[in-house]
Enzyme design. Sequence first.
Site, PDB file in Angstrom:
ATOM      1  N   ASP A 271      -1.594  -6.989  -6.302  1.00 31.86           N
ATOM      2  CA  ASP A 271      -1.745  -6.718  -7.733  1.00 31.86           C
ATOM      3  C   ASP A 271      -3.149  -6.226  -8.050  1.00 31.86           C
ATOM      4  O   ASP A 271      -4.099  -6.593  -7.349  1.00 31.86           O
ATOM      5  CB  ASP A 271      -1.545  -8.015  -8.536  1.00 31.86           C
ATOM      6  CG  ASP A 271      -0.098  -8.286  -8.860  1.00 31.86           C
ATOM      7  OD1 ASP A 271       0.768  -7.591  -8.307  1.00 31.86           O
ATOM      8  OD2 ASP A 271       0.156  -9.197  -9.659  1.00 31.86           O
TER       9      ASP A 271
ATOM     10  N   TYR B 299      -6.596  -6.627 -10.210  1.00 31.75           N
ATOM     11  CA  TYR B 299      -7.253  -7.805 -10.783  1.00 31.75           C
ATOM     12  C   TYR B 299      -6.799  -7.967 -12.232  1.00 31.75           C
ATOM     13  O   TYR B 299      -6.678  -6.982 -12.969  1.00 31.75           O
ATOM     14  CB  TYR B 299      -8.762  -7.640 -10.732  1.00 31.75           C
ATOM     15  CG  TYR B 299      -9.330  -7.533  -9.327  1.00 31.75           C
ATOM     16  CD1 TYR B 299      -9.284  -8.610  -8.449  1.00 31.75           C
ATOM     17  CD2 TYR B 299      -9.905  -6.345  -8.878  1.00 31.75           C
ATOM     18  CE1 TYR B 299      -9.816  -8.518  -7.168  1.00 31.75           C
ATOM     19  CE2 TYR B 299     -10.440  -6.244  -7.598  1.00 31.75           C
ATOM     20  CZ  TYR B 299     -10.390  -7.330  -6.749  1.00 31.75           C
ATOM     21  OH  TYR B 299     -10.908  -7.231  -5.474  1.00 31.75           O
TER      22      TYR B 299
ATOM     23  N   PHE C 111      -8.718  -3.858  -3.917  1.00 35.31           N
ATOM     24  CA  PHE C 111      -9.933  -4.550  -3.491  1.00 35.31           C
ATOM     25  C   PHE C 111     -11.203  -4.031  -4.167  1.00 35.31           C
ATOM     26  O   PHE C 111     -12.270  -4.594  -3.995  1.00 35.31           O
ATOM     27  CB  PHE C 111     -10.117  -4.507  -1.963  1.00 35.31           C
ATOM     28  CG  PHE C 111      -9.030  -5.206  -1.210  1.00 35.31           C
ATOM     29  CD1 PHE C 111      -8.948  -6.583  -1.194  1.00 35.31           C
ATOM     30  CD2 PHE C 111      -8.063  -4.480  -0.524  1.00 35.31           C
ATOM     31  CE1 PHE C 111      -7.932  -7.239  -0.507  1.00 35.31           C
ATOM     32  CE2 PHE C 111      -7.043  -5.126   0.165  1.00 35.31           C
ATOM     33  CZ  PHE C 111      -6.981  -6.505   0.178  1.00 35.31           C
TER      34      PHE C 111
ATOM     35  N   HIS D 281      -5.539 -12.197   5.427  1.00 36.58           N
ATOM     36  CA  HIS D 281      -6.084 -11.583   4.219  1.00 36.58           C
ATOM     37  C   HIS D 281      -7.584 -11.889   4.111  1.00 36.58           C
ATOM     38  O   HIS D 281      -8.038 -12.950   4.557  1.00 36.58           O
ATOM     39  CB  HIS D 281      -5.339 -12.143   3.001  1.00 36.58           C
ATOM     40  CG  HIS D 281      -5.563 -11.377   1.742  1.00 36.58           C
ATOM     41  ND1 HIS D 281      -6.642 -11.603   0.923  1.00 36.58           N
ATOM     42  CD2 HIS D 281      -4.838 -10.391   1.162  1.00 36.58           C
ATOM     43  CE1 HIS D 281      -6.579 -10.787  -0.115  1.00 36.58           C
ATOM     44  NE2 HIS D 281      -5.507 -10.032   0.005  1.00 36.58           N
TER      45      HIS D 281
END
Length: 220
Positions: free
Chosen positions: A65, A67, A78, A187
């Site tokens: 998703d 932020y 990211f 992750h």
Amino acid sequence: MQVTIEQSWKEFLADEFSQTYFLELARYVRSEYLSQTVYPPPRLVFRAFNECPLDHLCVVIVGQDPYHTPGVADGLCFSSSANNAIPPSLHNIYKEIHAEYGSPIPTSPDLGRWAKQGVLLLNTTLTVRKSSPTSHQGKGWEQFTDTVIRKVSMHKEHVVFMLWGAFAKRKEALIDEARHLILKSAHPSPFSAHQGFLGNNHFRLCNEYLLHQGRKPIVW
């Protein structure tokens, strides 16, 4: 329906934009922007594509998703706007790059410089409601971005796919590993980075592969 997206992607994905699911998705997202606070800003929804034309594409990094806090999402997974603090996952990404190359850790969280070199920074859901993570999942974005990954796998050669975390690893089924390099690990989130992301050597492995294919390495 007219979608504002970079021309090479517009042609590559033209069939998708007329699909019933995508038309329903577009109506839903438009209604959300009109009635809720949604991120990223509309002009940045397709930024990942707009800054990485199809003929430049050599790496795909898969996120989840955007932020969901104010002013952070910028349309690239990211990444965040240059005037923001570096998000925790990106801090670990930068830490890994520093470990691999010894290069200084950047002070900006904006990954547009990667996108311009051919890195598709693809969230699998391209919008989200403020303070409501996963709120736009299951509305059609995943079908769209799965199609992007599948078509890139089918029609491009020698792309590096970076799949970090369980969610991203599920996308491996969409990729032809005989044609591309798939790099998988934990992750980069602070909750999991020490379980295999830090020390994965993915950025160096990516560049070694690109060089072997006669392509320019990414300046991380």
